[in-house]
Structure formats: C-alpha cells, structure tokens
Design a protein around this motif. Structure first.
Motif, PDB file in Angstrom:
ATOM      1  N   ARG A 151       0.826  -1.205   0.000  1.00 15.87           N
ATOM      2  CA  ARG A 151       0.000   0.000   0.000  1.00 15.87           C
ATOM      3  C   ARG A 151       0.864   1.261   0.000  1.00 15.87           C
ATOM      4  N   ALA A 152       1.913   1.275   0.827  1.00 14.63           N
ATOM      5  CA  ALA A 152       2.809   2.436   0.875  1.00 14.63           C
ATOM      6  C   ALA A 152       3.517   2.636  -0.463  1.00 14.63           C
ATOM      7  N   LEU A 153       3.920   1.551  -1.074  1.00 12.45           N
ATOM      8  CA  LEU A 153       4.587   1.604  -2.374  1.00 12.45           C
ATOM      9  C   LEU A 153       3.688   2.247  -3.421  1.00 12.45           C
ATOM     10  N   HIS A 154       2.476   1.754  -3.534  1.00 14.42           N
ATOM     11  CA  HIS A 154       1.566   2.239  -4.568  1.00 14.42           C
ATOM     12  C   HIS A 154       1.000   3.620  -4.243  1.00 14.42           C
ATOM     13  N   ALA A 155       0.812   3.910  -2.956  1.00 20.52           N
ATOM     14  CA  ALA A 155       0.350   5.241  -2.574  1.00 20.52           C
ATOM     15  C   ALA A 155       1.372   6.306  -2.947  1.00 20.52           C
ATOM     16  N   ALA A 156       2.647   5.898  -2.993  1.00 19.72           N
ATOM     17  CA  ALA A 156       3.709   6.821  -3.400  1.00 19.72           C
ATOM     18  C   ALA A 156       3.857   6.884  -4.920  1.00 19.72           C
ATOM     19  N   GLY A 157       2.992   6.159  -5.634  1.00 15.43           N
ATOM     20  CA  GLY A 157       3.008   6.218  -7.100  1.00 15.43           C
ATOM     21  C   GLY A 157       4.081   5.399  -7.754  1.00 15.43           C
ATOM     22  N   GLN A 158       4.511   4.314  -7.082  1.00 13.10           N
ATOM     23  CA  GLN A 158       5.585   3.490  -7.619  1.00 13.10           C
ATOM     24  C   GLN A 158       5.126   2.051  -7.847  1.00 13.10           C
ATOM     25  N   LEU A 159       5.621   1.468  -8.941  1.00 14.88           N
ATOM     26  CA  LEU A 159       5.477   0.035  -9.221  1.00 14.88           C
ATOM     27  C   LEU A 159       6.823  -0.614  -8.933  1.00 14.88           C
ATOM     28  N   HIS A 160       6.839  -1.672  -8.130  1.00 14.00           N
ATOM     29  CA  HIS A 160       8.113  -2.342  -7.847  1.00 14.00           C
ATOM     30  C   HIS A 160       8.612  -3.095  -9.063  1.00 14.00           C
ATOM     31  N   GLY A 161       7.713  -3.810  -9.727  1.00 13.54           N
ATOM     32  CA  GLY A 161       8.062  -4.508 -10.957  1.00 13.54           C
ATOM     33  C   GLY A 161       8.674  -5.873 -10.759  1.00 13.54           C
ATOM     34  N   CYS A 162       8.960  -6.237  -9.503  1.00 14.25           N
ATOM     35  CA  CYS A 162       9.555  -7.544  -9.211  1.00 14.25           C
ATOM     36  C   CYS A 162       9.162  -7.921  -7.779  1.00 14.25           C
ATOM     37  N   PHE A 163       7.870  -7.849  -7.500  1.00 12.07           N
ATOM     38  CA  PHE A 163       7.353  -7.945  -6.139  1.00 12.07           C
ATOM     39  C   PHE A 163       7.268  -9.401  -5.685  1.00 12.07           C
ATOM     40  N   TYR A 164       8.421 -10.049  -5.649  1.00 12.89           N
ATOM     41  CA  TYR A 164       8.506 -11.455  -5.262  1.00 12.89           C
ATOM     42  C   TYR A 164       8.663 -11.583  -3.747  1.00 12.89           C
ATOM     43  N   PRO A 165       8.271 -12.732  -3.185  1.00 11.75           N
ATOM     44  CA  PRO A 165       8.464 -12.946  -1.743  1.00 11.75           C
ATOM     45  C   PRO A 165       9.919 -12.765  -1.296  1.00 11.75           C
ATOM     46  N   LYS A 166      10.876 -13.123  -2.136  1.00 14.33           N
ATOM     47  CA  LYS A 166      12.290 -13.014  -1.738  1.00 14.33           C
ATOM     48  C   LYS A 166      12.764 -11.568  -1.684  1.00 14.33           C
ATOM     49  N   HIS A 167      11.968 -10.641  -2.184  1.00 17.14           N
ATOM     50  CA  HIS A 167      12.349  -9.230  -2.164  1.00 17.14           C
ATOM     51  C   HIS A 167      11.647  -8.443  -1.056  1.00 17.14           C
ATOM     52  N   ILE A 168      10.830  -9.132  -0.253  1.00 16.92           N
ATOM     53  CA  ILE A 168      10.152  -8.500   0.884  1.00 16.92           C
ATOM     54  C   ILE A 168      10.790  -9.026   2.162  1.00 16.92           C
ATOM     55  N   PHE A 169      11.420  -8.153   2.924  1.00 19.40           N
ATOM     56  CA  PHE A 169      12.079  -8.540   4.178  1.00 19.40           C
ATOM     57  C   PHE A 169      11.237  -8.082   5.353  1.00 19.40           C
ATOM     58  N   LEU A 170      11.112  -8.978   6.351  1.00 21.43           N
ATOM     59  CA  LEU A 170      10.253  -8.691   7.495  1.00 21.43           C
ATOM     60  C   LEU A 170      10.960  -9.038   8.800  1.00 21.43           C
ATOM     61  N   ARG A 171      10.541  -8.377   9.848  1.00 19.44           N
ATOM     62  CA  ARG A 171      10.966  -8.745  11.192  1.00 19.44           C
ATOM     63  C   ARG A 171       9.837  -8.400  12.152  1.00 19.44           C
ATOM     64  N   GLY A 172       9.818  -9.127  13.264  1.00 21.03           N
ATOM     65  CA  GLY A 172       8.760  -8.915  14.240  1.00 21.03           C
ATOM     66  C   GLY A 172       8.079 -10.229  14.562  1.00 21.03           C
TER      67      GLY A 172
END
Length: 250
Positions: A151-172
């Motif tokens: 949501r933050a990505l698209h609200a800023a008007g950007q397309l990632h273009g390679c939105f794979y699970p390996k490119h999303i890092f999480l902690r918590g």
C-alpha cells in the motif's frame, strides 16, 4: 568523480579506509553467489563485515541496462541507487545505501553499490519454508505487514516490478511486523493505475504457496484498508485470481 557516502556510515568507512571507489574495488572478498554474466558484462555481490556492522558490497563492470532515457545504457546499480534514493524521499521502506560510485575508463564502465545488510530480517520466501510452524497470529502479522508495504509503495506512485516474496524482508512477531523492499532495479512510476497495482500484487500472491483463501482476503483487505467482507475486496480478489489463472494457463 564524486561518490555518494551516507552520513550515517561515513565515520565507519573512514575508520576502515574505505571511503573511495578504488579501495572498495580492490577489496578481496568471497562472492555470496555466482556472478551474473548477462548484459555483456559481469556483476557480483559480496558480504563485508566492518566491526558490528555488515554490508553487501556489489561490484559490476559493463553490466548495463537500457531505456528510452538511456539508449546507450547505464550500469544497473546506477538505476538501483537512483531508485533507493527515490524510495527514501517518498518514505517507502527499503534497503539503505551506504556507498555508490561509478567509473568510466578505457571502454569499461564500473559501478559499486554498498547497502546495509538486513541482519535480523527474513525474506518472505524463507519464512514460507517454516510457515506451518508459525502461530496463526504471527502469520497474520506477516501478511498484514506485506500488504501495508504494498500500500505504501503504490500510494507513493511506484510500481516495484519484481514484487517477489524473496524481495520482501520482514521482522517482528505476532504482535506486529515491519517490512521493507530490496531489489529496486525495475521500479518505475505507476503508469496504468489499477492494472499496474494488480500486476505487483499478483506477482506476490501467485508465489504465496502457503496462503489459503482467507490469507489472500486478509492481504487484499489490509492493502485496500477496507473490511474483509466488503464488495470492493471481493472484486479485487476475483481480479487477482483471474490474472493468476490466466498466467498459469499459458
């Protein structure tokens, strides 16, 4: 040629004598994977530990990407660094650049991009390998954090273009997670509205093997910031399912 050094990393790089391009290029390091030999040159990634801080040092030579704006090509790291800076300006959580520099000499175009290692974070693909062992609350927190990142990505008007699970890092954990993106080379502005947004989301959901239908609904509802039982959420889920089915049928 002027190099970029992040203010937050300058003192550490000064301490180790690594504030210039040549010093970083000359370092003898073991690559973390096989070099990328595409695009007419090479590109490789190394881990660099400096005291308690860790980085990924990426070096390349004649590894170019071409576009309408750069028909003769530019180093892929140049484009990625530019996108890292754009994400920072737009407030999109992403990797942190510590150093960037280019050199052109005797027909060779070299580039270095050094980013902070995301130690303590896990990419979503890796988390999938132990998905069943996570508590339901932890799984939901990971799904919601990924959706909020989209949501933050698209609200800023950007397309990632390679939105794979390996490119999303999480902690918590189950009480909340945070997420950030890596691999920004293919990022571009959203040009086609919903179609572009669906493209990013479908790329992720099609690879979300451990997710069930309820997980997909949770993701979409969080992304849209709407109730899970709303007609709009149902419409988006249906659209995503159709796109995935069309991809799988090809």
């Amino acid at each position: 040629m002027s190099d970029f050094i992040a203010d937050t990393d300058r003192a550490l790089l000064v301490r180790y004598g690594l504030t210039d391009f040549e010093a970083l290029w000359a370092l003898t390091l073991e690559a973390v994977d096989e070099p990328n030999m595409e695009r007419g040159g090479w590109s490789s990634v190394y881990r660099l530990d400096l005291g308690e801080c860790a980085y990924y040092l990426k070096r390349q030579s004649n590894h170019l990407t071409r576009s309408l704006c750069k028909p003769l090509g530019e180093p892929t790291f140049t484009r990625e660094f530019r996108n890292i800076q754009r994400y920072q300006t737009l407030g999109i959580p992403a990797l942190h650049a510590a150093f960037f520099g280019e050199r052109h000499s005797s027909g060779e175009r070299r580039a270095i991009l050094m980013t902070r290692a995301l130690d303590g974070w896990d990419d979503l693909y890796t988390l999938y390998q132990g998905w069943g062992a996570l508590s339901p609350a932890h799984r939901e927190a990971l799904i919601r954090a990924s959706a909020e990142l989209a949501r933050a990505l698209h609200a800023a008007g950007q397309l990632h273009g390679c939105f794979y699970p390996k490119h999303i890092f999480l902690r918590g954990g189950e009480y909340g997670c945070e997420a950030r993106l890596i691999d920004l080379e293919k990022t571009r502005p959203l040009l086609f509205g919903r179609r572009d947004r669906v493209k990013d989301l479908e790329t992720l959901i099609r690879r979300a093997d451990p997710w069930n239908q309820g997980d997909v609904i949770t993701f979409v509802a969080t992304y849209l910031d709407m109730p899970a039982d709303s007609a709009t959420v149902a419409e988006w889920v249906a659209r995503l399912v159709r796109r995935i089915q069309d991809k799988e049928a090809r």
